[in-house]
Design a protein around this motif. Structure first.
Motif, PDB file in Angstrom:
ATOM      1  N   THR A 546       0.945   9.823   2.675  1.00 53.28           N
ATOM      2  CA  THR A 546      -0.354   9.164   2.547  1.00 53.28           C
ATOM      3  C   THR A 546      -0.205   7.891   1.721  1.00 53.28           C
ATOM      4  O   THR A 546       0.658   7.814   0.840  1.00 53.28           O
ATOM      5  CB  THR A 546      -1.376  10.094   1.873  1.00 53.28           C
ATOM      6  N   PRO A 547      -1.044   6.892   1.975  1.00 52.72           N
ATOM      7  CA  PRO A 547      -1.016   5.687   1.126  1.00 52.72           C
ATOM      8  C   PRO A 547      -1.424   6.026  -0.304  1.00 52.72           C
ATOM      9  O   PRO A 547      -2.168   6.976  -0.555  1.00 52.72           O
ATOM     10  CB  PRO A 547      -2.038   4.765   1.796  1.00 52.72           C
ATOM     11  N   SER A 548      -0.912   5.242  -1.242  1.00 50.60           N
ATOM     12  CA  SER A 548      -1.233   5.495  -2.651  1.00 50.60           C
ATOM     13  C   SER A 548      -1.207   4.176  -3.411  1.00 50.60           C
ATOM     14  O   SER A 548      -0.739   3.158  -2.912  1.00 50.60           O
ATOM     15  CB  SER A 548      -0.240   6.485  -3.265  1.00 50.60           C
ATOM     16  N   GLU A 549      -1.715   4.220  -4.624  1.00 48.98           N
ATOM     17  CA  GLU A 549      -1.713   3.066  -5.514  1.00 48.98           C
ATOM     18  C   GLU A 549      -1.142   3.517  -6.842  1.00 48.98           C
ATOM     19  O   GLU A 549      -1.780   4.276  -7.576  1.00 48.98           O
ATOM     20  CB  GLU A 549      -3.126   2.511  -5.679  1.00 48.98           C
ATOM     21  N   LYS A 550       0.082   3.075  -7.127  1.00 52.53           N
ATOM     22  CA  LYS A 550       0.791   3.556  -8.308  1.00 52.53           C
ATOM     23  C   LYS A 550       1.499   2.410  -9.002  1.00 52.53           C
ATOM     24  O   LYS A 550       1.788   1.370  -8.413  1.00 52.53           O
ATOM     25  CB  LYS A 550       1.814   4.639  -7.924  1.00 52.53           C
ATOM     26  N   CYS A 577       6.055  -7.179 -10.137  1.00 47.82           N
ATOM     27  CA  CYS A 577       4.605  -7.257 -10.299  1.00 47.82           C
ATOM     28  C   CYS A 577       4.145  -6.181 -11.281  1.00 47.82           C
ATOM     29  O   CYS A 577       4.702  -5.071 -11.313  1.00 47.82           O
ATOM     30  CB  CYS A 577       3.905  -7.061  -8.955  1.00 47.82           C
ATOM     31  N   THR A 578       3.152  -6.487 -12.054  1.00 52.93           N
ATOM     32  CA  THR A 578       2.645  -5.554 -13.065  1.00 52.93           C
ATOM     33  C   THR A 578       1.386  -4.862 -12.556  1.00 52.93           C
ATOM     34  O   THR A 578       0.678  -5.385 -11.676  1.00 52.93           O
ATOM     35  CB  THR A 578       2.332  -6.298 -14.369  1.00 52.93           C
ATOM     36  N   GLY A 579       1.115  -3.697 -13.146  1.00 52.39           N
ATOM     37  CA  GLY A 579      -0.087  -2.954 -12.806  1.00 52.39           C
ATOM     38  C   GLY A 579       0.085  -2.111 -11.563  1.00 52.39           C
ATOM     39  O   GLY A 579       1.131  -2.151 -10.890  1.00 52.39           O
ATOM     40  N   PRO A 580      -0.936  -1.346 -11.220  1.00 52.97           N
ATOM     41  CA  PRO A 580      -0.876  -0.499 -10.022  1.00 52.97           C
ATOM     42  C   PRO A 580      -0.803  -1.348  -8.755  1.00 52.97           C
ATOM     43  O   PRO A 580      -1.494  -2.355  -8.620  1.00 52.97           O
ATOM     44  CB  PRO A 580      -2.191   0.306 -10.075  1.00 52.97           C
ATOM     45  N   LEU A 581       0.050  -0.927  -7.835  1.00 54.95           N
ATOM     46  CA  LEU A 581       0.245  -1.646  -6.576  1.00 54.95           C
ATOM     47  C   LEU A 581      -0.032  -0.706  -5.408  1.00 54.95           C
ATOM     48  O   LEU A 581       0.330   0.480  -5.449  1.00 54.95           O
ATOM     49  CB  LEU A 581       1.671  -2.190  -6.472  1.00 54.95           C
ATOM     50  N   PRO A 582      -0.683  -1.205  -4.356  1.00 58.40           N
ATOM     51  CA  PRO A 582      -0.942  -0.347  -3.186  1.00 58.40           C
ATOM     52  C   PRO A 582       0.319  -0.195  -2.334  1.00 58.40           C
ATOM     53  O   PRO A 582       1.020  -1.174  -2.069  1.00 58.40           O
ATOM     54  CB  PRO A 582      -2.029  -1.117  -2.428  1.00 58.40           C
ATOM     55  N   PRO A 584       1.719   1.627   1.340  1.00 59.53           N
ATOM     56  CA  PRO A 584       1.365   2.378   2.558  1.00 59.53           C
ATOM     57  C   PRO A 584       2.151   3.677   2.648  1.00 59.53           C
ATOM     58  O   PRO A 584       3.078   3.932   1.862  1.00 59.53           O
ATOM     59  CB  PRO A 584       1.747   1.400   3.676  1.00 59.53           C
ATOM     60  N   ALA A 585       1.783   4.499   3.619  1.00 58.97           N
ATOM     61  CA  ALA A 585       2.512   5.749   3.848  1.00 58.97           C
ATOM     62  C   ALA A 585       3.956   5.430   4.215  1.00 58.97           C
ATOM     63  O   ALA A 585       4.244   4.475   4.940  1.00 58.97           O
ATOM     64  CB  ALA A 585       1.842   6.544   4.958  1.00 58.97           C
ATOM     65  N   ARG A 590       9.309   4.549  -7.031  1.00 65.09           N
ATOM     66  CA  ARG A 590       8.925   5.288  -8.229  1.00 65.09           C
ATOM     67  C   ARG A 590       9.510   4.642  -9.479  1.00 65.09           C
ATOM     68  O   ARG A 590       8.840   4.530 -10.497  1.00 65.09           O
ATOM     69  CB  ARG A 590       9.403   6.743  -8.119  1.00 65.09           C
ATOM     70  N   VAL A 591      10.777   4.210  -9.388  1.00 65.20           N
ATOM     71  CA  VAL A 591      11.462   3.649 -10.550  1.00 65.20           C
ATOM     72  C   VAL A 591      12.224   2.410 -10.104  1.00 65.20           C
ATOM     73  O   VAL A 591      12.856   2.400  -9.030  1.00 65.20           O
ATOM     74  CB  VAL A 591      12.432   4.673 -11.186  1.00 65.20           C
TER      75      VAL A 591
END
Length: 1063
Positions: A546-550, A577-582, A584-585, A590-591
């Protein structure tokens, strides 16, 4: 003093038979998009498509898995291809004006492409003037008439000749010369000017006796072949480029060099027309480029399609590659990124149908094939099951994953479908569906991963003949680049005239070269992945449905360890880039681990069970715990004289004066210090040779008696600190009783570092973070005598089998390793293979490849070779590719040579550097920027086209008697050494037996060794090797020694003597 000499043992017949059942070399299929296409054709009855190339290759495609390949004997550009509809035959025209007739023939149910006849136009001086035919010139256009039995040939000399297709002979007495045409033209139109070359020939769908002839000057003539007269003449004044005759025969459309097209009415009164019904310049009024080709397709709704290429305003958009589609008031300008070769529509061709009703438009470009759905509003693109452009961005690395679990496969396919959803109203499937694929369903799924210059990783289905795109991962979104600015500029021009629409995926330009992917590793059991790039970025990703924003965690690892005297002069690191990024699936980061200095990553490996990732650059290697998101180890491998390691591949501050000064200093230093090192180095070499002579035993006598003298490499060579390979293993390192996790690293200077790891139990696949951190302690350090670069490392268990991959043993997916007997480590360098016992690290077995064969190792893999005679029997062997392009196979752990084959031309440096060896005895390498050649070393595991085609054409004796030669079942279009797999009998005719077994047994160029082999094993491991072109590769290409040529001469003589043909 008495001298003893061992008698050379004879070959063991049982072992030789077993080798033939295990090993066989075949080049099987070419994946990807044909390099430098030049011609296109489509058979509407059989639904097959043909593509011709500048190298003379003919490739025919049908439904996925149906592929045929042929190669003309002379390297010449194919300018035109014409199918004989429904017959499985085609006519090719080359740029030397030679015609070739090809046929798809069947042998024991399997079909392949053969050249049947060829025809070369006679030149003016040598032509027999008694026949009354005018001098023949270069052929400009070909038209098949009367169901393909006759062909009309238009020439530069304004003449049209007629050819009998089954025999490829000229039909005398039917030649149409320019004088006969000029009789039907008014005197004021002639005015002493020639008609020019014949630019176009078109046939009438319902009346094959009529031919539409278009001359370069602009004159159009409907010639009645039966009555030998002109029915209609159209006096055009613009230079002609293309013609199209509407299916009813009442309308024809012509395109011209000034960017205009004209519509002419055939049914108008009189035999002479001076003005067209409609004449328009779509993108005028300013000067436009020529409309090179135009099509007219009518529909039942009354709105006809006009499709043409070119015609763009010369000053503003003269450099654009466009195909325009016009229907009623709707005009779409399809904008492509590469040159247009040809295009066709998939429509009804039955004479009884009143309308064309086009379903699809296929456009062949220089770098890709695009198919559009003409039945769905908006005319969307149709994704293709093959012929995808592998080089949409330049390939920088590749990897193969075998035996992919079905669950992971389904998740990857689902993520790919979400990336490019098809419109709900679209019902059109891939329109090229001819033939039947006879190959069995693959027993296991194979993934081919390609990393690209633009920071993307593409997933390909490499299970069968058709290389199908599954999913594309992009890493550019994590970093701050200029992509957004480019997108906004493209968006701003959408409302302008002409109405451009970007089509296709070929985009060779990268926003930032630092995004380039250097290494890719995938754990197929945990769906975790590591992508390493040019600027030292190491990304750990995880598959999500699923898509997520992390927010991505960012860590840095300093590989220099505050070492003084080194200053990085290369490119800067990428800014995340800083902050949460969208996201796609699909695979989501993660790191992010950033190596400092930000040099290109040269090696990477992943152990998902321990949650560890190891990476190496030209400065050193590091170990990172991505579960706790903390670094575990950083080790600098730089030598004090490694100045080039601080420059970087993208550095622009290199000083030519400084480089020359350093070069002269190194030369002077080597001359002075060479004398000092000579005594020490020579003594070591003599010692090693003496030990080798003392250890000689009867089973070793097959080794080459004379070994080359190998000069030891200097310890202060530049780039000696480059990390070439990394490896995780659960083995004995500290003592022979306790085993545990270890990490191994090999460098360019022949150094091997082995670390004992303390991995907390909770970290081994657990969800909760352990309280204790992972620790690494240096256990062993090995320095190879000749300081040759370490290409690969692998640990063997007590039975001599490679250790299974993470989770394979714990999940009962592979046999558990033997932890009772003593382990051993196999270290493969560029010059030799060596097996050391563990934990003492004492030499056990070795094979000096460079000393014996005069070549260096470039790629290494441990592969399982299954027997074709016994399903339960298999052996695990070591396969390696050398800098000479040869593939060698050795037993494990005995390191005894089994077979070796010539695979890649030694001049093809990029092909050797791009090679990937799989776990089941197959391999891939790039034969062009857009094509992978697939080959197999296994007699059982072969992926090749096995297909048939239902054809119907009249059999005649003349056709059979004029057959020139047998063509290969799969010819190599790029000129690499290829084996013609179609067996032949003594009289030259094809052998009726067409099976894999016969193909395998007729490969005498395989140089088989009579030595015995170790006990059979079934485990297999793929070793990670670098895919970069090194300085050594270039040296090998520029200055190959005479010794290597002499070595290959024996194999070449044997190949000439055998019955298997070598291209």
């Amino acid at each position: 003093m008495m001298k003893f000499r061992f008698r050379r043992q004879g070959a063991d017949p049982q072992r030789e038979k077993l080798k033939q059942e295990l090993f066989a070399f075949n080049k099987t299929v070419e994946h990807g998009f044909p390099n430098q296409p030049s011609a296109l054709a489509f058979d509407p009855e059989l639904r097959i498509m043909a593509i011709g190339t500048r190298s003379g290759a003919v490739k025919i495609y049908g439904t996925p898995g149906v592929e045929f390949t042929g190669l003309h004997p002379d390297t010449a550009t194919i300018t035109q291809i014409h199918f004989l509809p429904g017959q499985g035959r085609l006519l090719t025209l080359l740029d030397d004006s030679s015609l070739h007739l090809w046929e798809i023939v069947h042998h024991s149910g399997c079909a392949h492409l053969e050249e049947v006849l060829s025809f070369q136009l006679p030149s003016r001086p040598g032509f027999d003037s008694a026949s009354g035919l005018p001098g023949l010139t270069r052929i400009t256009v070909v038209l098949l008439v009367t169901a393909g039995d006759m062909a009309a040939l238009g020439t530069e000399g304004s003449s049209v000749f007629f050819l009998d297709v089954p025999t490829l002979t000229l039909l005398e007495g039917q030649t149409l010369g320019p004088d006969e045409v000029l009789r039907s033209v008014p005197d004021d139109y002639r005015c002493g000017k020639s008609l020019g070359p014949v630019e176009s020939l078109q046939g009438h769908l319902r009346d094959p006796t009529k031919i539409l002839i278009g001359y370069s000057r602009g004159l159009l003539v409907i010639w009645n072949q039966a009555a030998q007269c002109a029915d209609r003449v159209f006096l055009g004044n613009q230079q002609l480029e293309s013609l199209c005759w509407e299916r009813s025969g009442s309308t024809l459309v012509s395109s011209h060099s000034d960017g205009s097209y004209a519509v002419w009415s055939v049914d108008a009164g009189g035999s002479l027309a001076t003005q067209p019904t409609v004449a328009t310049m779509p993108y005028g009024p300013f000067p436009c480029k020529a409309i090179n080709k135009i099509l007219w397709r009518n529909c039942e709704s009354g709105d006809h399609f006009i499709i043409f290429s070119g015609g763009m305003p010369r000053a503003s958009y003269g450099d654009r590659h466009c195909v325009s589609v016009l229907r009623a008031e709707t005009l779409v300008t399809l904008d492509f990124t590469s040159r247009i070769i040809d295009f066709f529509t998939v429509h009804s061709t039955r004479p009884e149908d009143e309308f064309d009703e086009p379903q699809a438009l296929a456009v062949l470009l220089e770098e890709e094939l695009v198919v559009l759905d003409l039945q769905t509003p908006g005319w969307p693109s149709v994704p293709g099951p093959y012929l995808a452009p592998l080089h949409s961005s330049a390939i920088t690395c590749s990897a193969h994953v075998a035996n992919v679990p079905a669950k992971l496969w389904a998740r990857i396919v689902s993520a790919g479908e979400q990336q490019s959803p098809q419109p709900a109203s679209s019902t059109l499937r891939w329109p090229i569906t001819g033939g039947r694929n006879l190959a069995q369903e693959p027993s296991q799924r194979g993934l081919l991963l390609t990393g690209h210059e633009d920071g993307t990783v593409r997933f390909w289905d490499a299970s069968g003949v058709a290389l199908r795109p599954l999913y594309k991962l992009s890493t550019a979104g994590l970093f701050q680049t200029d992509c957004e600015h480019a997108d906004s500029l493209a968006q701003a021009t959408e409302d302008d005239w002409p109405p451009f629409r970007k089509v296709g995926c070929f985009d060779p330009y990268s926003d930032d070269p630092r995004l380039g992917v250097q290494k890719v590793v995938l754990c197929k059991y945990t769906a975790r992945m590591v992508v390493a790039g040019t600027a030292g970025q190491v990304l750990v990703l995880e598959l999500s449905d699923t898509p997520s924003e992390k927010t991505v965690s960012v860590s840095s690892v300093d590989l220099l360890q505050d070492r003084e005297g080194f200053t990085w002069k290369g490119h800067e690191r990428l800014s995340p880039c800083t902050g949460p990024l969208p996201w796609p699936a699909g695979f989501q980061p993660r790191v992010l681990v950033q190596c400092l200095p930000p040099a290109a990553v040269t090696a990477v490996t992943l152990h998902a069970e321990w949650s560890l990732v190891a990476f190496g650059t030209s400065h050193g290697f590091g170990l990172f715990d991505y579960q706790r998101k903390t670094p575990v180890l950083a080790r600098c491998t730089l030598h004090p004289n490694d100045s080039l390691a601080m420059e970087g591949p993208l550095s622009r501050v290199k000083s030519l004066k400084k480089s020359l000064r350093q070069s002269f200093r190194r030369i002077r230093k080597s001359r002075v210090s060479g004398k000092k090192r000579a005594a020490n180095a020579n003594s070591k070499l003599q010692e090693a040779n003496a030990q080798l002579a003392e250890q000689a035993c009867p089973h070793d006598v097959e080794m080459t008696p004379v070994q080359r003298r190998i000069e030891p490499r200097s310890a202060d060579d530049s780039l000696s600190g480059v990390v070439r390979c990394l490896y995780f293993a659960d083995t004995f390192l500290r003592d022979a009783v306790h085993h545990g996790p270890t990490m191994w690293a090999g460098t360019n200077s022949g150094s091997v570092f082995a670390y004992a790891l303390e991995v907390p139990t909770a970290a081994a696949g657990g969800e909760k973070q352990p309280e204790r951190a992972v620790e690494a302690v240096l256990g062993k350090e090995v320095q190879l005598m000749h300081r040759a670069p370490v290409v690969a490392i692998a640990v063997l268990d007590g039975r001599g089998r490679p250790l299974p991959e993470p989770y394979e043993a714990s999940r009962d997916l592979a046999q558990a390793p033997d932890m009772q007997g003593g382990h051993a480590v196999l270290i493969a360098s560029e010059e030799q293979f060596k097996v050391f016992t563990l934990p003492k690290v004492s030499a056990k077995t070795k094979f000096k490849l460079t000393a014996h064969e005069g070549c260096r190792v470039r790629k290494v893999a441990l592969a399982t070779f299954a027997s074709v005679a016994c399903e339960d029997y298999a052996e695990t062997c070591l396969a390696c590719l050398t800098n000479l392009g040869d593939v060698h196979v050795f037993s494990v752990p005995g390191l005894r040579p089994q077979v070796h084959y010539p695979c890649i031309r030694k001049e093809d440096i990029s092909g050797i550097a791009s090679c990937v060896l799989t776990r089941h005895g197959q391999g891939f390498y790039l034969i062009s920027p857009s094509e992978f050649e697939r080959f197999s070393l296994s007699a059982r595991n072969i992926t090749e086209p096995l297909c048939s085609l239902d054809v119907s054409w009249p059999q005649d004796s003349a056709h059979a008697s004029h057959r020139l030669r047998e063509s290969p079942k799969l010819s190599q279009a790029n000129g690499t050494p290829g084996i013609i797999l179609a067996p032949q009998s003594h009289d030259g005719s094809p052998d009726p037996i067409c099976s894999k077994r016969s193909d395998i047994q007729e490969l005498p160029e395989a140089m088989l060794s009579p030595m015995s082999v170790d006990s059979a094993t079934s485990a297999d491991t793929t070793l990670d090797t670098t895919g970069d072109v090194t300085v050594e590769d270039v040296k090998d290409f520029l200055g190959s020694s005479e010794e290597s040529e002499n070595l290959r001469s024996l194999g070449e003589e044997e190949a000439r003597a055998c019955t298997v043909l070598i291209k």
